[in-house]
Design a protein around this motif. Structure first.
Motif, PDB file in Angstrom:
ATOM      1  N   GLY A  53       0.790  -1.222   0.000  1.00 43.17           N
ATOM      2  CA  GLY A  53       0.000   0.000   0.000  1.00 43.17           C
ATOM      3  C   GLY A  53       0.820   1.268   0.000  1.00 43.17           C
ATOM      4  N   PRO A  54       0.161   2.396  -0.242  1.00 45.94           N
ATOM      5  CA  PRO A  54       0.864   3.681  -0.302  1.00 45.94           C
ATOM      6  C   PRO A  54       1.303   4.143   1.081  1.00 45.94           C
ATOM      7  CG  PRO A  54      -1.493   4.005  -0.576  1.00 45.94           C
ATOM      8  CD  PRO A  54      -1.257   2.519  -0.522  1.00 45.94           C
ATOM      9  N   GLY A  55       2.179   5.100   1.083  1.00 43.02           N
ATOM     10  CA  GLY A  55       2.676   5.667   2.326  1.00 43.02           C
ATOM     11  C   GLY A  55       4.182   5.589   2.364  1.00 43.02           C
ATOM     12  N   HIS A 102       4.966  -3.392  -5.625  1.00 37.89           N
ATOM     13  CA  HIS A 102       5.637  -2.118  -5.901  1.00 37.89           C
ATOM     14  C   HIS A 102       4.641  -1.092  -6.440  1.00 37.89           C
ATOM     15  CE1 HIS A 102       9.667  -4.432  -6.664  1.00 37.89           C
ATOM     16  NE2 HIS A 102       9.372  -4.351  -5.374  1.00 37.89           N
ATOM     17  N   PHE A 103       3.764  -1.535  -7.345  1.00 42.41           N
ATOM     18  CA  PHE A 103       2.781  -0.622  -7.923  1.00 42.41           C
ATOM     19  C   PHE A 103       1.762  -0.175  -6.875  1.00 42.41           C
ATOM     20  CE2 PHE A 103       4.434  -2.806 -11.679  1.00 42.41           C
ATOM     21  CZ  PHE A 103       4.777  -1.706 -12.447  1.00 42.41           C
ATOM     22  N   ARG A 104       1.356  -1.089  -5.982  1.00 43.16           N
ATOM     23  CA  ARG A 104       0.435  -0.702  -4.904  1.00 43.16           C
ATOM     24  C   ARG A 104       1.091   0.329  -3.989  1.00 43.16           C
ATOM     25  NH1 ARG A 104      -0.648  -6.298  -5.203  1.00 43.16           N
ATOM     26  NH2 ARG A 104       0.689  -6.709  -3.399  1.00 43.16           N
ATOM     27  N   ILE A 124      -0.933   6.846 -10.744  1.00 49.58           N
ATOM     28  CA  ILE A 124      -1.637   5.607 -10.403  1.00 49.58           C
ATOM     29  C   ILE A 124      -2.815   5.933  -9.489  1.00 49.58           C
ATOM     30  CG2 ILE A 124      -1.506   3.367  -9.261  1.00 49.58           C
ATOM     31  CD1 ILE A 124       1.407   3.188 -10.072  1.00 49.58           C
ATOM     32  N   ARG A 125      -4.006   5.582  -9.940  1.00 46.66           N
ATOM     33  CA  ARG A 125      -5.225   5.757  -9.145  1.00 46.66           C
ATOM     34  C   ARG A 125      -5.455   4.537  -8.258  1.00 46.66           C
ATOM     35  NH1 ARG A 125     -10.823   6.997 -12.101  1.00 46.66           N
ATOM     36  NH2 ARG A 125      -9.931   9.079 -12.118  1.00 46.66           N
ATOM     37  N   ILE A 132      -3.280  -1.924 -13.631  1.00 44.12           N
ATOM     38  CA  ILE A 132      -2.935  -0.663 -12.993  1.00 44.12           C
ATOM     39  C   ILE A 132      -3.823   0.410 -13.603  1.00 44.12           C
ATOM     40  CG2 ILE A 132      -1.086   1.028 -12.645  1.00 44.12           C
ATOM     41  CD1 ILE A 132       0.843  -1.417 -13.190  1.00 44.12           C
ATOM     42  N   VAL A 133      -4.564   1.128 -12.764  1.00 48.58           N
ATOM     43  CA  VAL A 133      -5.467   2.167 -13.242  1.00 48.58           C
ATOM     44  C   VAL A 133      -4.737   3.504 -13.156  1.00 48.58           C
ATOM     45  CG1 VAL A 133      -7.690   3.308 -12.941  1.00 48.58           C
ATOM     46  CG2 VAL A 133      -7.454   0.861 -12.399  1.00 48.58           C
TER      47      VAL A 133
END
Length: 168
Positions: A53-55, A102-104, A124-125, A132-133
């Motif tokens: 996840g992001p952060g 990595h993409f998340r 990246i949404r 990947i959106v």
């Protein structure tokens, strides 16, 4: 999951196994362990990240995990001959994005994707099970989903605008 390449690869793999539970116990994901340099200037490089996840990894958490890694290395000192310098860091913006995790981790970031059909840039949404959106951009009026199977690699682009500013 990566294990050291090149000189010290065997030691790097053993260190990876020794350090993975310590890093996970600290709430992070062990990306890589490598041992580089000559015996006089040996450096043990440990790369950690959030599991998903992001952060970002805060400096306090990184310091806590660094201390835990250092203590664990003291316990397995027979794996590394002589003295060494320990470096514990995060992958940073230059890490290639090659795995779904990595993409998340890059959700909300501006990326360039290299696909089997060319390159595509965008923010990246979301990362879904099959793709990947990317948000709408200057070159496209609508969001686009890029199948994960088409992505060869991605890179995060340096972007000094806040995500809120980029959407205005």
């Amino acid at each position: 999951m990566s294990r050291s390449q090149g000189p010290g690869a065997d030691v790097g793999a053993l260190l990876f196994e020794a350090l993975e539970p310590v890093v996970a116990g600290g709430g992070l994901f062990l990306e890589d362990v490598s041992v580089v340099g000559s015996s006089a200037r040996r450096v043990v490089q440990v790369t950690v990240d959030l599991a998903d996840g992001p952060g970002g990894v805060g400096s306090d958490l990184l310091a806590d995990v660094s201390r835990a890694v250092s203590a664990r290395l003291d316990e397995v000192e027979d794996l590394i001959d002589g003295t060494y310098l320990l470096e514990v860091s995060t992958p940073g913006v230059s890490r290639p994005l090659t795995e779904p995790r990595h993409f998340r981790r890059a959700v909300g970031r501006l990326v360039t994707l290299t696909t089997s059909g060319g390159t595509l840039a965008g923010r990246i949404r979301a990362v879904e099970a099959d793709g990947i959106v990317l948000e709408p951009g200057e070159d496209r009026p609508e969001a686009v989903t890029v199948p994960l199977t088409d992505v060869v690699r991605g890179t995060v682009e340096v972007d000094f605008r806040r995500v809120d500013d980029a959407q205005d």
